[in-house]
Design an enzyme around this catalytic site. Structure first.
Site, PDB file in Angstrom:
ATOM      1  CB  ALA A 266      -5.714  -0.130  17.149  1.00 33.26           C
ATOM      2  CG  ASP A 267      -7.648   2.478  22.473  1.00 37.67           C
ATOM      3  OD1 ASP A 267      -7.713   3.607  22.985  1.00 37.67           O
ATOM      4  OD2 ASP A 267      -8.627   1.921  21.944  1.00 37.67           O
ATOM      5  NE  ARG A 268      -0.132   0.634  24.864  1.00 42.44           N
ATOM      6  CZ  ARG A 268       0.787   1.353  25.509  1.00 42.44           C
ATOM      7  NH1 ARG A 268       2.066   1.091  25.342  1.00 42.44           N
ATOM      8  NH2 ARG A 268       0.423   2.331  26.318  1.00 42.44           N
ATOM      9  CB  ALA A 276      -4.979  -3.013  23.358  1.00 39.62           C
TER      10      ALA A 276
END
Length: 407
Positions: A266-268, A276
């Site tokens: 996950a990036d966010r 995201a």
């Protein structure tokens, strides 16, 4: 001494050799291994924007350490520097580093944290070296990230083991060897070491948790992080694995019931669990749900953004159309020639490799190239962090990460 060496992975993407920062140039992998020195924040910004370094945790660490190298050089060369001017420089440069890539929250959390540490140090009554305070805290990020990744790996491995033994995530039932599928690259190359989603896989295989038999990984178009980087990690670690086209995953899940889970990074992650991650993650979640498989997000606390109630507020980076309309890589001839000379393609000399750009789409063709997509929380079976595994309450469509982590 190289900081971050406490990781048990065989790869190290970030090396801090006080006062120098070296990063493994991931644009050359898997065909050549070259460390690039990052001397200042401008070098750090460029390395992040051009994806010499990538992965949400690694981006934050390289940003922080690039400025640490710059601060050390400044303080060593300028005896007249004072705390106020050093603090002003640090905050200005951190803001600049924040413009490198917009989606991963780890970078912005690190910037906010480091700014707060500098501000607090300025307020102390006793004399404090602001530059050294910044450097010490930036370097500490390496060991914290490795420790968090190791806990994520064990938590996720135990969760998959428990679920597969219950027979709830495939038609295979419990007891037999299991397989998993992953997307993009989320291992030692994307972090300070071990990895998040790939860290779970590494823990399953090397620690014997969950009887992992095989790993499938996607090519991850258009930048091919899976084909280039995850393949490199899995081969280096000796983990049995197979590369699949992004568009073949549904057919694969349909044909092989022993694949019990899709595990991604996950990036966010928003407060409700919307996530995201690398483009293509959303469609993997859809097909995992359709085929009754677990869809697991692995993320450290630094990737969870409680300021966003849902994924609707996540800014998605758009990248150059040429990444889709063209393909750039090293020629097979130069790779094989160098491999036969050196005995190992990973040890290839950079100056012997020949890079070419191939035009795939006709000139003038337009392309839509978002770097990330947002997977709704409703499609996510579990979110694995260093503090534990979070699942939705019975019947709920979303997570309550605000309640779990606090504000």
């Amino acid at each position: 001494m190289t900081k971050g060496a406490s990781t048990n992975s065989k790869l190290q993407a970030i090396r801090w050799e006080h006062p120098r920062l070296l990063i493994l140039n991931q644009l050359l992998l898997p065909h050549a291994s070259e460390y690039v020195e990052i001397r200042n924040s401008e070098d750090g910004h460029r390395a992040i924007a051009t994806m010499q370094v990538r992965g949400a945790p690694a981006i934050a660490i390289v940003a922080a350490l690039s400025l640490a190298a710059e601060v050390l050089a400044l303080c060593n060369n300028n005896d007249n520097s004072n705390n106020e001017s050093v603090a002003e420089l640090i905050c200005s440069k951190l803001d600049y580093l924040g413009t490198s890539r917009p989606t991963a929250v780890d970078l912005f959390k690190a910037i906010a944290s480091l700014k707060a540490i500098v501000a607090d140090a300025l307020q102390k009554e006793e004399e404090v070296d602001i530059g050294q305070t910044y450097v010490d805290n930036a370097v500490a990020m390496l060991d914290r990230d490795v420790a968090a990744n190791n806990r994520i790996g064990e938590n996720g491995a135990e969760f998959i083991k428990t679920q597969s033994e219950k027979g709830d995530c495939s038609s295979n039932g419990g007891g037999e060897g299991v397989k998993v599928l992953t997307h993009c690259n989320t291992g030692a190359l994307a972090t300070a070491g071990h990895g998040t989603a790939l860290g779970i896989i590494r823990s399953m295989y090397h620690k014997g948790i969950g009887n992992l038999e095989h790993v499938y990984f996607t090519e991850t178009r258009p930048y091919n992080q899976g084909a280039r980087l995850t393949s490199y990690e899995l081969l280096t670690e000796g983990i049995p694995s197979t590369l699949v086209c992004d568009s073949a995953v549904s057919a694969l899940l349909q044909s092989d019931p022993s694949i019990v889970a899709v595990v991604v990074g996950a990036d966010r992650v928003a407060a409700n669990g919307d996530t995201a991650n690398k483009i293509g993650t959303y469609q993997l979640a859809i097909t995992a749900r359709h085929h009754g498989r677990l869809f697991i997000v692995a993320a450290p606390w630094t990737s969870i953004d409680l300021s966003l109630p849902s994924g609707k507020g996540i800014v998605i980076e758009k990248r150059d159309e040429n990444e889709i309309t063209t393909i750039t890589g090293f020629t097979q001839k130069s790779i094989l020639a160098e491999s036969s000379n050196s005995g190992s393609s990973s040890g290839a000399a950079v100056d012997q490799l020949q890079k070419e750009c191939i035009q795939v789409a006709p000139p003038g063709a337009r392309a839509w190239n978002p770097s990330f997509d947002v997977t709704p929380a409703s499609l996510i079976s579990a979110i694995v962090t260093e503090t534990g595994v979070f699942t939705k309450p019975g019947g709920a469509a979303e997570y309550d990460l605000q309640g779990a982590f606090g504000s």
